[in-house]
Design an enzyme around this catalytic site. Structure first.
Site, PDB file in Angstrom:
ATOM      1  N   GLY A  12       0.818  -1.211   0.000  1.00  0.00           N
ATOM      2  CA  GLY A  12       0.000   0.000   0.000  1.00  0.00           C
ATOM      3  C   GLY A  12       0.852   1.261   0.000  1.00  0.00           C
ATOM      4  N   ASP A  13       0.167   2.390  -0.174  1.00  0.00           N
ATOM      5  CA  ASP A  13       0.815   3.707  -0.159  1.00  0.00           C
ATOM      6  C   ASP A  13       1.843   3.865  -1.281  1.00  0.00           C
ATOM      7  OD1 ASP A  13      -0.595   4.164   2.286  1.00  0.00           O
ATOM      8  OD2 ASP A  13       0.938   2.968   3.294  1.00  0.00           O
ATOM      9  N   GLU A  14       1.610   3.224  -2.414  1.00  0.00           N
ATOM     10  CA  GLU A  14       2.561   3.308  -3.535  1.00  0.00           C
ATOM     11  C   GLU A  14       2.364   4.577  -4.357  1.00  0.00           C
ATOM     12  OE1 GLU A  14       0.430   0.746  -3.201  1.00  0.00           O
ATOM     13  OE2 GLU A  14       1.586  -1.084  -2.865  1.00  0.00           O
ATOM     14  N   LYS A  16      -0.965   5.291  -5.714  1.00  0.00           N
ATOM     15  CA  LYS A  16      -2.009   4.954  -6.697  1.00  0.00           C
ATOM     16  C   LYS A  16      -2.926   6.145  -6.955  1.00  0.00           C
ATOM     17  CE  LYS A  16      -3.326   1.613  -3.992  1.00  0.00           C
ATOM     18  NZ  LYS A  16      -2.228   1.543  -3.015  1.00  0.00           N
ATOM     19  N   LYS A  18      -2.374   9.374  -6.904  1.00  0.00           N
ATOM     20  CA  LYS A  18      -1.800  10.365  -7.823  1.00  0.00           C
ATOM     21  C   LYS A  18      -1.875   9.846  -9.264  1.00  0.00           C
ATOM     22  CE  LYS A  18       2.496  12.112  -9.515  1.00  0.00           C
ATOM     23  NZ  LYS A  18       3.926  12.253  -9.420  1.00  0.00           N
ATOM     24  N   ALA A  39      -8.257   3.291   3.245  1.00  0.00           N
ATOM     25  CA  ALA A  39      -7.402   3.834   2.188  1.00  0.00           C
ATOM     26  C   ALA A  39      -7.150   5.316   2.437  1.00  0.00           C
ATOM     27  CB  ALA A  39      -8.073   3.654   0.835  1.00  0.00           C
ATOM     28  N   GLY A  40      -6.002   5.790   1.998  1.00  0.00           N
ATOM     29  CA  GLY A  40      -5.713   7.223   2.105  1.00  0.00           C
ATOM     30  C   GLY A  40      -4.979   7.626   0.842  1.00  0.00           C
ATOM     31  N   HIS A  41      -5.730   8.029  -0.183  1.00  0.00           N
ATOM     32  CA  HIS A  41      -5.118   8.373  -1.465  1.00  0.00           C
ATOM     33  C   HIS A  41      -4.854   9.868  -1.520  1.00  0.00           C
ATOM     34  CE1 HIS A  41      -6.753   4.451  -3.414  1.00  0.00           C
ATOM     35  NE2 HIS A  41      -5.829   4.248  -2.499  1.00  0.00           N
ATOM     36  N   GLN A 224      -5.305  -0.228  -1.045  1.00  0.00           N
ATOM     37  CA  GLN A 224      -4.319  -1.116  -0.412  1.00  0.00           C
ATOM     38  C   GLN A 224      -3.461  -1.729  -1.529  1.00  0.00           C
ATOM     39  OE1 GLN A 224      -7.871  -1.719   0.858  1.00  0.00           O
ATOM     40  NE2 GLN A 224      -7.289   0.154   1.897  1.00  0.00           N
ATOM     41  N   THR A 239      -5.372  -7.047   4.709  1.00  0.00           N
ATOM     42  CA  THR A 239      -6.667  -6.414   4.898  1.00  0.00           C
ATOM     43  C   THR A 239      -7.742  -7.455   4.565  1.00  0.00           C
ATOM     44  OG1 THR A 239      -7.952  -4.406   4.498  1.00  0.00           O
ATOM     45  CG2 THR A 239      -6.828  -5.358   2.580  1.00  0.00           C
ATOM     46  N   THR A 300      -3.979   7.957   6.562  1.00  0.00           N
ATOM     47  CA  THR A 300      -5.221   7.716   7.297  1.00  0.00           C
ATOM     48  C   THR A 300      -4.993   7.791   8.797  1.00  0.00           C
ATOM     49  OG1 THR A 300      -6.033   6.336   5.505  1.00  0.00           O
ATOM     50  CG2 THR A 300      -7.108   6.032   7.627  1.00  0.00           C
ATOM     51  N   GLY A 302      -1.692   8.475  10.311  1.00  0.00           N
ATOM     52  CA  GLY A 302      -0.521   9.261  10.712  1.00  0.00           C
ATOM     53  C   GLY A 302       0.619   8.419  11.260  1.00  0.00           C
ATOM     54  N   ASP A 333      12.519   9.908  -6.876  1.00  0.00           N
ATOM     55  CA  ASP A 333      13.272  11.064  -6.377  1.00  0.00           C
ATOM     56  C   ASP A 333      13.761  10.860  -4.936  1.00  0.00           C
ATOM     57  OD1 ASP A 333      10.376  11.186  -6.031  1.00  0.00           O
ATOM     58  OD2 ASP A 333      10.772  12.986  -4.829  1.00  0.00           O
TER      59      ASP A 333
HETATM   60  P1  IMP Z   1      -7.328  -2.848   7.906  1.00  0.00           P
HETATM   61  O1  IMP Z   1      -7.471  -2.785   6.423  1.00  0.00           O
HETATM   62  O2  IMP Z   1      -7.636  -1.553   8.580  1.00  0.00           O
HETATM   63  O3  IMP Z   1      -8.064  -4.013   8.495  1.00  0.00           O
HETATM   64  O4  IMP Z   1      -5.771  -3.110   8.233  1.00  0.00           O
HETATM   65  C1  IMP Z   1      -5.117  -4.339   7.908  1.00  0.00           C
HETATM   66  C2  IMP Z   1      -3.666  -4.085   7.498  1.00  0.00           C
HETATM   67  O5  IMP Z   1      -3.651  -3.389   6.260  1.00  0.00           O
HETATM   68  C3  IMP Z   1      -2.881  -3.212   8.478  1.00  0.00           C
HETATM   69  O6  IMP Z   1      -1.533  -3.632   8.472  1.00  0.00           O
HETATM   70  C4  IMP Z   1      -2.975  -1.829   7.858  1.00  0.00           C
HETATM   71  O7  IMP Z   1      -1.902  -0.995   8.237  1.00  0.00           O
HETATM   72  C5  IMP Z   1      -2.919  -2.173   6.388  1.00  0.00           C
HETATM   73  N1  IMP Z   1      -3.597  -1.183   5.538  1.00  0.00           N
HETATM   74  C6  IMP Z   1      -4.927  -1.017   5.363  1.00  0.00           C
HETATM   75  N2  IMP Z   1      -5.175  -0.037   4.495  1.00  0.00           N
HETATM   76  C7  IMP Z   1      -3.980   0.442   4.104  1.00  0.00           C
HETATM   77  C8  IMP Z   1      -3.591   1.450   3.172  1.00  0.00           C
HETATM   78  O8  IMP Z   1      -4.401   2.101   2.512  1.00  0.00           O
HETATM   79  N3  IMP Z   1      -2.248   1.636   3.053  1.00  0.00           N
HETATM   80  C9  IMP Z   1      -1.332   0.901   3.727  1.00  0.00           C
HETATM   81  N4  IMP Z   1      -1.654  -0.058   4.588  1.00  0.00           N
HETATM   82  C10 IMP Z   1      -2.977  -0.299   4.772  1.00  0.00           C
END
Ligand code: IMP
Length: 426
Positions: A12-14, A16, A18, A39-41, A224, A239, A300, A302, A333
């Site tokens: 996650g957090d790659e 996506k 952007k 998710a936190g896009h 994710q 997840t 999402t 912090g 970068d």
């Molecule tokens: P959940 O999706 O909140 O149940 O979390 C399960 C696992 O997925 C945990 O390790 C979270 O940190 C990770 N995770 C869930 N959503 C994200 C995301 O958008 N980015 C990165 N890690 C995520």
């Protein structure tokens, strides 16, 4: 024009969000098909930052229809707050957003249970985002969930909520010693969300199939990433949804053949939030430098992200299960000024060399990465807009990733802004 699916290849957090924002100008529709408010896009447009949790990243393109598909779990409180936040930033949301009536709803008890169930001896077990994702998907599968469409009939919704609370309050009080939830305030709160969301709630399966029949182009936005997929990820440190391309068919209601082209997104290094094995993790100054240079803190929650070298073994696994056609390499970068750079090409497990990503977390926890080392570069590459202008060491690094993963790189991210991307002809 073929449809496109954008999926994450790591944890996650790659970046996506952007990429979807950049590409969405070429598509009529953007669809989220799984996940939820976990998710936190992050998208930066003209220096302005937008963080999207549930709303698809196409929303910043006027005229692009955005769909929250049936496979997403929707917390109406988060969604209404997000819509209001975007509107306050001048984005037209309600006119362009549709929400599946089949999407399951995250209710407050899901969030409470998520946090309580994820704590063991005061420490996180999985390290979830606490957004109620796992408990909501559990209810969906065990046929105890409440869907967004049920908000449309308030009397019926009240009946379903009352029934659900009997059972959930038993769990909250008897299992966790927590306070029970009262029906009335919860019901009234959700009736408020019903009024707000009603104009956007649709049978999106029908809408999307009609769009497909009309030849509209669709971009599927994964949330994710593959290594967090409930089946192909590092279970149980995953997840609760199918984050991979396979999730499109069940989470949007379009047939598998409608997926079209697949872009897998991978950072030029690796990060992970929460618990679980991470073979190339750097628990030293280099890891701290990556975190600082890359601003690696959860959008999402912090939380500081764990950082490490690029892992070609896990990314190869992800590209296979996602059927990726190319890689969007992001945050190149950030590697500038890091000295020599490493890429993991295999795992050492006892006397064995593993080239395949193991399914067992116990194995993954005990492997040692086998690295290849590359020259780094000192230059700031954030102004580069073509591969030609990149330092030789950066070009060699890209080529090494293409070879070790076995796919071409179709774009390179060199900064957070919309324009800070190099797109390559394939
Ligand atoms: P959940 O999706 O909140 O149940 O979390 C399960 C696992 O997925 C945990 O390790 C979270 O940190 C990770 N995770 C869930 N959503 C994200 C995301 O958008 N980015 C990165 N890690 C995520």
């Amino acid at each position: 024009m073929a449809n496109l699916c954008v999926v994450g290849l790591q944890w996650g957090d790659e970046g996506k969000g952007k990429l979807v924002d950049v590409l969405s100008k070429e598509y009529d529709v953007v669809v989220r098909y799984q996940g939820g408010g976990n998710a936190g896009h992050t998208v930066v447009v003209d220096g302005r930052k937008y963080v999207l949790h549930l709303v698809p990243s196409g929303i910043l393109r006027p005229g692009c229809v955005c769909v929250i598909g049936n496979g997403v779990v929707v917390d109406p409180a988060t969604l209404v707050e997000e819509i209001d936040g975007l509107k306050a930033q001048g984005v037209r949301v309600e006119e362009n957003l549709l929400i599946s009536d089949r999407a399951h709803m995250v209710l407050p008890y899901h969030k409470i249970i998520d946090k309580l169930a994820d704590t063991e001896d005061g420490k996180p077990r999985i390290g979830t985002t606490g957004r109620g994702i796992g408990p909501c998907y559990s209810d969906k599968v065990s046929r105890q969930g409440i869907r967004i469409g049920e908000l449309l009939d308030k009397a019926e919704f009240g009946k379903r909520l009352r029934e659900a609370l009997v059972q959930k309050n038993r769990v909250l009080t008897a299992l966790y010693g927590a306070e029970p939830l009262a029906f009335e305030p919860l019901y009234n709160e959700f009736c408020g969300y019903a009024d707000r969301l009603r104009p956007m709630i649709r049978d999106t399966v029908d809408v999307l199939n009609t769009y497909a029949d009309q030849g509209k182009s669709i971009l599927f936005e994964g949330a994710q990433a593959a290594l967090l997929d409930i089946d192909y990820g590092t279970y149980p440190y995953a997840t609760s949804s199918n984050t991979t391309t396979g999730g499109v068919a069940t989470g949007a209601g379009l047939p598998p053949k409608s997926v079209g082209h697949v872009i897998g997104v991978a950072k030029a290094y690796t990060t992970r939030v929460g618990e679980g094995p991470f073979p190339t993790e750097l628990q030293d100054d280099l890891g701290a430098r990556l975190r600082e240079h890359g601003g690696e803190f959860g959008a999402t929650t912090g939380r500081p992200r764990r950082c490490g070298w690029f892992d070609a073994v896990s990314v190869r696994h992800s590209t296979r299960v996602c059927g990726a056609d190319s890689i969007a390499l992001t945050k190149l970068d950030v590697l500038g000024g890091m000295g020599r750079i490493r890429v993991c090409v295999a795992y050492r497990h006892g006397s064995e060399i593993l080239k395949r990503f193991p399914s067992s977390c116990a194995v993954l926890r005990s492997v040692e990465p086998v690295y290849e080392e590359f020259e780094g570069w000192e230059e700031d590459i954030s102004q580069a807009r073509s591969v030609k202008t990149l330092p030789k060491a950066a070009k060699d690094y890209i080529r090494a990733i293409e070879e070790r993963v076995g796919l071409p790189v179709s774009s390179i991210g060199v900064g957070s802004g919309r324009e800070e991307i190099i797109r390559l002809p394939l």
